[in-house]
Write an enzyme that holds these catalytic residues in place. Structure first.
Site, PDB file in Angstrom:
ATOM      1  N   CYS A  45       0.823  -1.214   0.000  1.00 47.70           N
ATOM      2  CA  CYS A  45       0.000   0.000   0.000  1.00 47.70           C
ATOM      3  C   CYS A  45       0.854   1.260   0.000  1.00 47.70           C
ATOM      4  O   CYS A  45       0.468   2.286  -0.588  1.00 47.70           O
ATOM      5  CB  CYS A  45      -0.932  -0.014   1.206  1.00 47.70           C
ATOM      6  SG  CYS A  45      -2.061  -1.417   1.226  1.00 47.70           S
ATOM      7  N   THR A  46       2.001   1.215   0.644  1.00 47.85           N
ATOM      8  CA  THR A  46       2.901   2.368   0.647  1.00 47.85           C
ATOM      9  C   THR A  46       3.303   2.730  -0.785  1.00 47.85           C
ATOM     10  O   THR A  46       3.304   3.904  -1.173  1.00 47.85           O
ATOM     11  CB  THR A  46       4.147   2.080   1.498  1.00 47.85           C
ATOM     12  OG1 THR A  46       3.739   1.856   2.859  1.00 47.85           O
ATOM     13  CG2 THR A  46       5.141   3.227   1.453  1.00 47.85           C
TER      14      THR A  46
END
Length: 220
Positions: A45-46
């Site tokens: 997700c980063t």
């Protein structure tokens, strides 16, 4: 409520990294991309939030607002943003919903409506189904939905391509073929008779099959 293409995107009020928003009011007359994440400070997700930040200008050109969602508090998400900028080189300047009460995830069928509790103590694995992308039009209708497993990073270039297709078909009443890219030929829908197509496209078309009629992309 089960959501599908054509459903009204559920409205909500929530805290975000940029303060409280009322979703439909925040959208206004714009299109929107709502994309969700199972938890802050997770690796895949980063990379995703950072890449989307880098596409911000491209979405803006298309009259489209971006909004993220993570099953965490807004403060957790704010604390996460510096990591995203460091990894990607892109500053996240769109809001990220802190869905700590799971309200939005339930509204959008990403978690069961009867799921109990809140974000505290939950792991990314508990929220594995919170990995969705919704393209929403100015009438607040869902025009496309994409669901991904937690371990597979999403292709946001594809989301941009899909948005181009949806917006073009909305404006021009055409369809787009496999692997279509902006500027490629498009298809006259079978719902348009040859007689009506001749009036609309006097230069004619390339008839692959009676039901497959190809023309150049109409220019605005």
């Amino acid at each position: 409520m089960t959501l599908s293409i054509g459903s009204t995107a559920p409205d909500f009020t929530a805290q975000t990294t940029q303060g409280s928003i009322h979703f439909h009011h925040w959208m206004g007359d714009s299109w929107a991309i709502l994309f969700s994440h199972p938890k802050a400070f997770t690796p895949v997700c980063t990379t995703e939030l950072g890449y989307m930040a880098g596409l911000g200008e491209e979405f803006a050109k298309r009259g489209t607002k971006i909004i993220g969602l993570s099953v965490d508090s807004s403060q957790d998400n704010r604390d996460w943003l510096p990591d995203i900028e460091e990894v990607s080189g892109n500053k996240v300047d769109y809001p990220v919903v802190g869905d700590s009460d799971l309200q939005v995830a339930k509204l959008y069928n990403m978690l069961p409506a009867d799921e109990t509790g809140n974000a505290e103590g939950r792991t990314a694995a508990d929220n594995a189904t919170v990995r969705a992308v919704y393209i929403i039009d100015p009438d607040k209708k869902i025009r496309a939905m994409l669901l991904y497993p937690m371990s597979s990073g999403r292709n946001f270039d594809e989301v941009l391509r899909l948005l181009d297709s949806v917006q073009l078909t909305e404006r021009k009443g055409v369809a787009t073929p496999v692997n279509w890219q902006k500027g490629d030929d498009v298809i006259i829908p079978p719902s348009l008779s040859d007689e009506d197509a001749k009036a609309k496209y006097p230069d004619g078309w390339d008839e692959k099959k009676p039901y497959l009629r190809v023309i150049q992309e109409p220019i605005d």
